[in-house]
Motif scaffolding. Structure first.
Motif, PDB file in Angstrom:
ATOM      1  N   LEU A  40       0.800  -1.221   0.000  1.00 54.51           N
ATOM      2  CA  LEU A  40       0.000   0.000   0.000  1.00 54.51           C
ATOM      3  C   LEU A  40       0.842   1.285   0.000  1.00 54.51           C
ATOM      4  O   LEU A  40       0.524   2.222  -0.751  1.00 54.51           O
ATOM      5  CB  LEU A  40      -0.955  -0.007   1.199  1.00 54.51           C
ATOM      6  CG  LEU A  40      -2.059  -1.080   1.170  1.00 54.51           C
ATOM      7  CD1 LEU A  40      -2.846  -1.060   2.475  1.00 54.51           C
ATOM      8  CD2 LEU A  40      -2.988  -0.843  -0.006  1.00 54.51           C
ATOM      9  N   PRO A  41       1.910   1.387   0.798  1.00 57.28           N
ATOM     10  CA  PRO A  41       2.676   2.638   0.799  1.00 57.28           C
ATOM     11  C   PRO A  41       3.367   2.953  -0.526  1.00 57.28           C
ATOM     12  O   PRO A  41       3.788   4.095  -0.748  1.00 57.28           O
ATOM     13  CB  PRO A  41       3.713   2.412   1.910  1.00 57.28           C
ATOM     14  CG  PRO A  41       3.132   1.354   2.778  1.00 57.28           C
ATOM     15  CD  PRO A  41       2.385   0.457   1.847  1.00 57.28           C
ATOM     16  N   ASP A  42       3.491   1.959  -1.402  1.00 59.46           N
ATOM     17  CA  ASP A  42       4.185   2.152  -2.679  1.00 59.46           C
ATOM     18  C   ASP A  42       3.286   2.697  -3.779  1.00 59.46           C
ATOM     19  O   ASP A  42       3.781   3.145  -4.820  1.00 59.46           O
ATOM     20  CB  ASP A  42       4.770   0.817  -3.165  1.00 59.46           C
ATOM     21  CG  ASP A  42       5.666   0.165  -2.136  1.00 59.46           C
ATOM     22  OD1 ASP A  42       6.518   0.874  -1.576  1.00 59.46           O
ATOM     23  OD2 ASP A  42       5.508  -1.042  -1.895  1.00 59.46           O
ATOM     24  N   LEU A  43       1.979   2.644  -3.591  1.00 61.19           N
ATOM     25  CA  LEU A  43       1.057   2.855  -4.711  1.00 61.19           C
ATOM     26  C   LEU A  43       1.037   4.290  -5.218  1.00 61.19           C
ATOM     27  O   LEU A  43       0.971   4.528  -6.422  1.00 61.19           O
ATOM     28  CB  LEU A  43      -0.351   2.407  -4.318  1.00 61.19           C
ATOM     29  CG  LEU A  43      -0.514   0.917  -4.008  1.00 61.19           C
ATOM     30  CD1 LEU A  43      -1.965   0.608  -3.679  1.00 61.19           C
ATOM     31  CD2 LEU A  43      -0.033   0.058  -5.174  1.00 61.19           C
ATOM     32  N   ASP A  44       1.074   5.260  -4.316  1.00 61.97           N
ATOM     33  CA  ASP A  44       0.971   6.650  -4.768  1.00 61.97           C
ATOM     34  C   ASP A  44       2.164   7.052  -5.630  1.00 61.97           C
ATOM     35  O   ASP A  44       1.996   7.705  -6.667  1.00 61.97           O
ATOM     36  CB  ASP A  44       0.838   7.592  -3.567  1.00 61.97           C
ATOM     37  CG  ASP A  44      -0.532   7.518  -2.917  1.00 61.97           C
ATOM     38  OD1 ASP A  44      -1.479   7.035  -3.577  1.00 61.97           O
ATOM     39  OD2 ASP A  44      -0.659   7.925  -1.758  1.00 61.97           O
ATOM     40  N   GLY A 100      -7.133   4.053 -10.853  1.00 56.79           N
ATOM     41  CA  GLY A 100      -6.298   2.859 -10.832  1.00 56.79           C
ATOM     42  C   GLY A 100      -5.743   2.564  -9.452  1.00 56.79           C
ATOM     43  O   GLY A 100      -5.679   1.407  -9.014  1.00 56.79           O
ATOM     44  N   THR A 101      -5.369   3.619  -8.738  1.00 60.40           N
ATOM     45  CA  THR A 101      -4.845   3.441  -7.386  1.00 60.40           C
ATOM     46  C   THR A 101      -5.919   2.905  -6.449  1.00 60.40           C
ATOM     47  O   THR A 101      -5.645   2.054  -5.588  1.00 60.40           O
ATOM     48  CB  THR A 101      -4.286   4.770  -6.850  1.00 60.40           C
ATOM     49  OG1 THR A 101      -3.266   5.236  -7.731  1.00 60.40           O
ATOM     50  CG2 THR A 101      -3.684   4.589  -5.459  1.00 60.40           C
ATOM     51  N   LEU A 102      -7.144   3.398  -6.589  1.00 59.74           N
ATOM     52  CA  LEU A 102      -8.239   2.886  -5.762  1.00 59.74           C
ATOM     53  C   LEU A 102      -8.434   1.391  -5.983  1.00 59.74           C
ATOM     54  O   LEU A 102      -8.631   0.634  -5.024  1.00 59.74           O
ATOM     55  CB  LEU A 102      -9.531   3.636  -6.085  1.00 59.74           C
ATOM     56  CG  LEU A 102      -9.612   5.109  -5.675  1.00 59.74           C
ATOM     57  CD1 LEU A 102     -10.955   5.687  -6.081  1.00 59.74           C
ATOM     58  CD2 LEU A 102      -9.383   5.278  -4.179  1.00 59.74           C
ATOM     59  N   LEU A 103      -8.395   0.946  -7.250  1.00 60.25           N
ATOM     60  CA  LEU A 103      -8.531  -0.479  -7.546  1.00 60.25           C
ATOM     61  C   LEU A 103      -7.411  -1.285  -6.896  1.00 60.25           C
ATOM     62  O   LEU A 103      -7.650  -2.323  -6.266  1.00 60.25           O
ATOM     63  CB  LEU A 103      -8.510  -0.701  -9.060  1.00 60.25           C
ATOM     64  CG  LEU A 103      -9.740  -0.333  -9.873  1.00 60.25           C
ATOM     65  CD1 LEU A 103      -9.446  -0.486 -11.360  1.00 60.25           C
ATOM     66  CD2 LEU A 103     -10.923  -1.207  -9.476  1.00 60.25           C
ATOM     67  N   ALA A 119       8.945   3.987 -12.778  1.00 59.25           N
ATOM     68  CA  ALA A 119       7.796   4.836 -12.461  1.00 59.25           C
ATOM     69  C   ALA A 119       7.758   5.162 -10.975  1.00 59.25           C
ATOM     70  O   ALA A 119       7.487   6.308 -10.582  1.00 59.25           O
ATOM     71  CB  ALA A 119       6.503   4.149 -12.898  1.00 59.25           C
ATOM     72  N   GLN A 120       8.023   4.169 -10.147  1.00 50.43           N
ATOM     73  CA  GLN A 120       8.018   4.395  -8.701  1.00 50.43           C
ATOM     74  C   GLN A 120       9.105   5.387  -8.307  1.00 50.43           C
ATOM     75  O   GLN A 120       8.882   6.270  -7.451  1.00 50.43           O
ATOM     76  CB  GLN A 120       8.209   3.059  -7.986  1.00 50.43           C
ATOM     77  CG  GLN A 120       7.758   3.073  -6.531  1.00 50.43           C
ATOM     78  CD  GLN A 120       7.747   1.673  -5.933  1.00 50.43           C
ATOM     79  OE1 GLN A 120       7.695   0.671  -6.643  1.00 50.43           O
ATOM     80  NE2 GLN A 120       7.792   1.601  -4.621  1.00 50.43           N
ATOM     81  N   ARG A 121      10.274   5.277  -8.932  1.00 51.34           N
ATOM     82  CA  ARG A 121      11.360   6.228  -8.656  1.00 51.34           C
ATOM     83  C   ARG A 121      10.990   7.639  -9.105  1.00 51.34           C
ATOM     84  O   ARG A 121      11.281   8.621  -8.397  1.00 51.34           O
ATOM     85  CB  ARG A 121      12.639   5.781  -9.358  1.00 51.34           C
ATOM     86  CG  ARG A 121      13.296   4.540  -8.772  1.00 51.34           C
ATOM     87  CD  ARG A 121      14.515   4.155  -9.595  1.00 51.34           C
ATOM     88  NE  ARG A 121      15.503   5.226  -9.617  1.00 51.34           N
ATOM     89  CZ  ARG A 121      16.420   5.361 -10.579  1.00 51.34           C
ATOM     90  NH1 ARG A 121      16.473   4.499 -11.592  1.00 51.34           N
ATOM     91  NH2 ARG A 121      17.282   6.356 -10.517  1.00 51.34           N
TER      92      ARG A 121
END
Length: 352
Positions: free
Chosen positions: A6-10, A30-33, A209-211
């Motif tokens: 969960l902490p990675d999603l945003d 997409g994040t909500l899903l 993308a996360q970076r």
């Protein structure tokens, strides 16, 4: 292997929205899903291509349609699962891994949700290195890999199986189904072996993308320039900055098409888009084109702005970021260069 929780999603959604070149679907939805799926089923296992077993069956899953519709016609989360199971029935074999078809806001999160729901590992890769609007516009097409069999599922419980003579025909048939189903459906297609995944995908894009999302967040928290943080990480160039003074947008043929006008100190920049930004003209001079990424971010916060979210009055910076080099080959440009979308200009490399 690593876990996506969960902490990675945003950060992932923010960075994917940036790399989506304005398209790929709404990152918030997409994040909500993904958040709902991970809350119910636990974190997602993310693997590299080196960790794929030789007999892996890698399946991309995604939303297909107009992003303008996707923000109003919310999915239940069952559609992508229905498309995946329908494809497995056709293949007579279960998928072993999932992967994103594109690294765009919503379409990066759809496979995360599906991986959480199914318990399947998610491959750290995608088939474009950005987002494109049509199903055949993937790097596997350049290697002769078929989009079909392709399965399509809608919100009403309908599923369809497409077996087409070419990837272009798969897109045409899927788009027709999409239009009849309300301009938003979910698909499973472009099935890959481990070797094909290694050779044809853009690797490491979930991590990238996360970076990128984290770079924007940390720059903002540290009162630094988030736009500079993006270009320092990804390269590319600032094309223009200013105020959005006009947006012309319509949902036609299953796409969001239109133009946005940004007025700034360097002149007037016109962005032409079909789900994604495809051509940028500054003072009537082409300064960037597909397949390079044309990305719009909020000048102050660095938050990516999708084509369906652009509004009059936004203060934005427009970036040009380099695409995967395979797209600038003659075959790549024939598939996704400006003429493929009906524009009367050729590919324009980014300014150095």
């Amino acid at each position: 292997m690593r876990e996506l929780d969960l902490p990675d999603l945003d950060d992932l959604a923010r960075g994917a929205a940036l790399l989506g070149s304005g398209g790929g679907g709404d990152p918030y939805i997409g994040t909500l899903l993904a958040r709902a799926a991970i809350t119910r089923h636990g974190p997602v296992r993310v693997v590299t291509v080196e960790e794929l077993p030789p007999d892996a069956l890698v399946v991309p899953v995604s939303m297909l349609g107009a992003p303008t519709v996707g923000v109003e016609k919310l999915p239940s989360g069952k559609e992508v699962h229905a498309a995946l199971r329908a494809l497995e029935r056709v293949l007579g074999r279960a998928a072993t891994h999932l992967v994103a078809i594109e690294i765009g806001g919503g379409n990066s999160m759809v496979p995360v949700a599906a991986a959480a729901e199914t318990g399947l590992p998610l491959l750290d890769a995608d088939a474009m290195g950005r987002a494109f609007p049509e199903a055949q516009m993937v790097l596997p097409t350049l290697s002769g890999i078929s989009t079909t069999p392709m399965t399509v599922a809608d919100d009403k419980g309908n599923t369809a199986v497409i077996d087409a003579v070419s990837n272009h025909w798969a897109e045409r048939i899927a788009r027709a189904i999409c239009g009849e189903a309300g301009c938003s459906v979910y698909t499973a297609d472009t099935v890959l072996t481990a070797a094909q995944a290694r050779d044809t995908l853009v690797l490491g894009t979930l991590t990238l993308a996360q970076r990128a999302g984290a770079a924007i967040r940390l720059a903002r928290a540290g009162h630094a320039d988030p736009v500079r943080a993006v270009t320092d990480l990804l390269g590319g160039a600032v094309l223009a900055a200013g105020k959005v003074v006009d947006v012309s947008r319509a949902t036609t043929g299953g796409f969001a098409r239109g133009e946005a006008v940004v007025h700034g100190p360097d002149g007037t920049l016109v962005l032409s888009f079909q789900n994604e930004h495809l051509v940028a003209r500054l003072a009537d001079r082409v300064v960037a084109t597909t397949p390079d990424l044309i990305c719009v971010v909020d000048t102050e916060t660095g938050e990516p702005v999708t084509t369906e979210a652009l509004r009059y009055g936004f203060r934005v910076t427009v970036l040009g970021l380099p695409c995967d080099p395979r797209w600038t080959s003659p075959e790549g440009l024939a598939l996704v260069g400006p003429p493929a979308f009906g524009y009367d200009c050729g590919y324009r490399p980014l300014p150095s």
